[in-house]
Design a protein around this motif. Structure first.
Motif, PDB file in Angstrom:
ATOM      1  N   ILE A 170       5.793   8.068 -10.305  1.00 48.45           N
ATOM      2  CA  ILE A 170       5.646   9.486 -10.612  1.00 48.45           C
ATOM      3  C   ILE A 170       7.005   9.986 -11.074  1.00 48.45           C
ATOM      4  CG2 ILE A 170       4.993  11.748  -9.724  1.00 48.45           C
ATOM      5  CD1 ILE A 170       3.472  10.340  -7.519  1.00 48.45           C
ATOM      6  N   GLY A 171       7.140  10.235 -12.349  1.00 48.26           N
ATOM      7  CA  GLY A 171       8.429  10.655 -12.872  1.00 48.26           C
ATOM      8  C   GLY A 171       9.434   9.522 -12.837  1.00 48.26           C
ATOM      9  N   GLU A 172      10.714   9.910 -12.804  1.00 47.35           N
ATOM     10  CA  GLU A 172      11.787   8.919 -12.899  1.00 47.35           C
ATOM     11  C   GLU A 172      12.063   8.199 -11.584  1.00 47.35           C
ATOM     12  OE1 GLU A 172      13.971   8.024 -15.442  1.00 47.35           O
ATOM     13  OE2 GLU A 172      12.700   9.079 -16.877  1.00 47.35           O
ATOM     14  N   ASP A 173      11.975   8.918 -10.474  1.00 46.32           N
ATOM     15  CA  ASP A 173      12.548   8.398  -9.233  1.00 46.32           C
ATOM     16  C   ASP A 173      11.562   8.176  -8.102  1.00 46.32           C
ATOM     17  OD1 ASP A 173      15.054   8.747 -10.523  1.00 46.32           O
ATOM     18  OD2 ASP A 173      15.028  10.867  -9.944  1.00 46.32           O
ATOM     19  N   ALA A 196      -5.780  -0.777   5.876  1.00 47.90           N
ATOM     20  CA  ALA A 196      -5.529   0.144   4.767  1.00 47.90           C
ATOM     21  C   ALA A 196      -4.168   0.771   4.963  1.00 47.90           C
ATOM     22  CB  ALA A 196      -6.608   1.217   4.703  1.00 47.90           C
ATOM     23  N   ALA A 197      -3.421   0.929   3.876  1.00 49.63           N
ATOM     24  CA  ALA A 197      -2.065   1.453   3.987  1.00 49.63           C
ATOM     25  C   ALA A 197      -1.692   2.218   2.732  1.00 49.63           C
ATOM     26  CB  ALA A 197      -1.071   0.319   4.222  1.00 49.63           C
ATOM     27  N   ALA A 198      -0.729   3.098   2.865  1.00 51.70           N
ATOM     28  CA  ALA A 198      -0.181   3.834   1.731  1.00 51.70           C
ATOM     29  C   ALA A 198       1.279   4.129   2.000  1.00 51.70           C
ATOM     30  CB  ALA A 198      -0.954   5.129   1.493  1.00 51.70           C
ATOM     31  N   GLY A 199       2.070   4.278   0.923  1.00 47.48           N
ATOM     32  CA  GLY A 199       3.489   4.538   1.101  1.00 47.48           C
ATOM     33  C   GLY A 199       4.084   5.260  -0.080  1.00 47.48           C
ATOM     34  N   ILE A 200       5.314   5.701   0.090  1.00 47.18           N
ATOM     35  CA  ILE A 200       6.033   6.425  -0.950  1.00 47.18           C
ATOM     36  C   ILE A 200       7.479   5.964  -0.959  1.00 47.18           C
ATOM     37  CG2 ILE A 200       6.609   8.351   0.599  1.00 47.18           C
ATOM     38  CD1 ILE A 200       6.202  10.210  -1.883  1.00 47.18           C
ATOM     39  N   GLY A 201       8.103   5.995  -2.134  1.00 44.74           N
ATOM     40  CA  GLY A 201       9.492   5.598  -2.246  1.00 44.74           C
ATOM     41  C   GLY A 201      10.265   6.516  -3.174  1.00 44.74           C
ATOM     42  N   TYR A 202      11.556   6.595  -2.934  1.00 39.97           N
ATOM     43  CA  TYR A 202      12.450   7.377  -3.788  1.00 39.97           C
ATOM     44  C   TYR A 202      13.643   6.513  -4.150  1.00 39.97           C
ATOM     45  CZ  TYR A 202      16.052  10.708  -5.195  1.00 39.97           C
ATOM     46  OH  TYR A 202      17.048  11.361  -5.887  1.00 39.97           O
TER      47      TYR A 202
END
Length: 313
Positions: A170-173, A196-202
């Motif tokens: 999502i976008g650049e980062d 089941a799993a979900a995650g986010i990163g920056y």
């Protein structure tokens, strides 16, 4: 009922578990699907094995082989919130070959499990297609534990698991990921397993960092649930539970350092039921069906892990 020495439950290992597809893989969501994907160190972990060679999708020429490898050490080997090394240090290595979207890989890792295997080996085959802006990973993994000294009532804990995962940037980062994993007979207990799993990163923008240094912050959560075990193990379902983790990864060329916090909502009594920890101790709440001795284990509690490895492509 699970007792010390009975074949333990060693949870669905996997290349990278994937899903909550409807939420996190919508056309405007997802992760790791850009022209310049994040480094392996910055990938979102969704309960995949600790030494998997490829955590992200990479663009590979359609008619060209590509090879990757990694090897390293960790202060603890945590898998979906539970330790596979009795909260001791572990080492591992992984190798993968790709031809276009098709890939195959293997890993080896040191473990300290109730059946006392010599090591943990995995063998994975799958495909990583890119559909629209989402990078998918669909694979089957076989988990082998050679040299088990205490194979228990089920004659060992080898098993296989199928996984699907999707990643999108999502976008650049910012990047997100989601996945789902299924095994018909997890750890050879007779119980089916689902995860089941979900995650986010920056990813910290490169313009803010010194040359050749990358920093990624990632977090993920997953939910595991199970069917009934075989009759000789009690016939009851294994305890469902949540696990979560968050941390930061530093990457300098081929070197990666990850500092991460892990935890679950398993009680110490259910942790014993789940893992078969041979060092479990008395003093917990008695359950006449699943834990008649009230044994407790610390294999599923809050843990901080430092992990360092080299990755090569």
């Amino acid at each position: 009922m699970r007792r010390p020495g009975v074949a333990p439950v060693r949870w669905f290992h996997g290349a990278s578990c994937a899903a909550l597809v409807g939420i996190c893989l919508a056309p405007t969501t997802g992760a790791l699907a850009q022209a310049d994907p994040p480094t392996p160190g910055g990938a979102i972990g969704l309960g995949n094995r600790g030494w998997s060679a490829a955590d992200t999708n990479r663009d590979t020429p359609a008619n060209q082989f590509e090879f990757s490898a990694r090897a390293g050490v960790a202060s603890d080997y945590i898998y979906r919130g539970t330790t596979l090394s009795d909260h001791g240090p572990a080492a591992g290595a992984a190798f993968e070959t790709r031809f276009g979207a098709v890939y195959a890989g293997t890993t080896v890792a040191t473990v300290n499990l109730p059946t006392q295997p010599a090591a943990e080996l995995t063998f994975t085959g799958g495909v990583r297609p890119k559909i629209a802006s989402i990078d998918f990973d669909v694979a089957v993994t076989y988990f082998a534990y050679p040299g088990e000294r205490l194979p228990g009532e089920t004659n060992g804990i080898n098993y296989w698991e199928a996984v699907i995962r999707g990643d999108r940037r999502i976008g650049e980062d910012i990047h997100v990921a989601a996945g789902y994993a299924y095994s018909p007979n997890v750890s050879n207990t007779g119980a089916r397993s689902q995860y089941a799993a979900a995650g986010i990163g920056y990813d910290v923008p490169g313009r803010l960092l010194p040359q050749n240094l990358a920093i990624s912050f990632t977090a993920a959560a997953g939910y595991s649930w199970f069917g009934n075990q075989a009759a000789q193990l009690g016939g009851f379902p294994l305890p469902a539970y949540l696990n979560w983790q968050a941390g930061v990864t530093f990457t300098h060329k081929a070197f990666n350092l990850d500092l991460r916090y892990y935890d679950t909502n398993l009680s110490k009594e259910n942790c014993f039921v789940f893992t078969g920890d041979p060092n479990a101790r008395t003093g917990g709440r008695v359950d006449p069906v699943t834990n008649p001795d009230g044994l407790i284990s610390n294999w599923c509690g809050a843990t901080f892990v430092a992990k360092a490895w080299f990755a090569f492509n």
